[in-house]
Write a protein that holds these residues in place. Sequence first.
Motif: not given
Length: 81
Positions: A59-81
């Motif tokens: 958790r300390s390494l992650l700055t952001e987690i986004r769920l992005i709708p793509e083609g009826g599913k959710l893609a996960i985008e993770v931003t690290v420090r």
Amino acid sequence: MDTLEAHKAELVEELANCDQGAPVLLHPNLAAVYKDQVANLSNALGDESTKTEASSIIRSLLTEIRLIPEGGKLAIEVTVR
């Protein structure tokens, strides 16, 4: 537009005149080290005695987690420090 073109010309000149230096080389064993670290992390997350600490470190390494709708599913985008 003229301002952007002038800025582009400055950047092109700066690149042409910059010191290239030595390329950054990756350690030849980097893939094996990474594989071992991921295995250690997986083991730490699976062990009840280290699970809480391992989760906290992740958790300390992650700055952001986004769920992005793509083609009826959710893609996960993770931003690290």
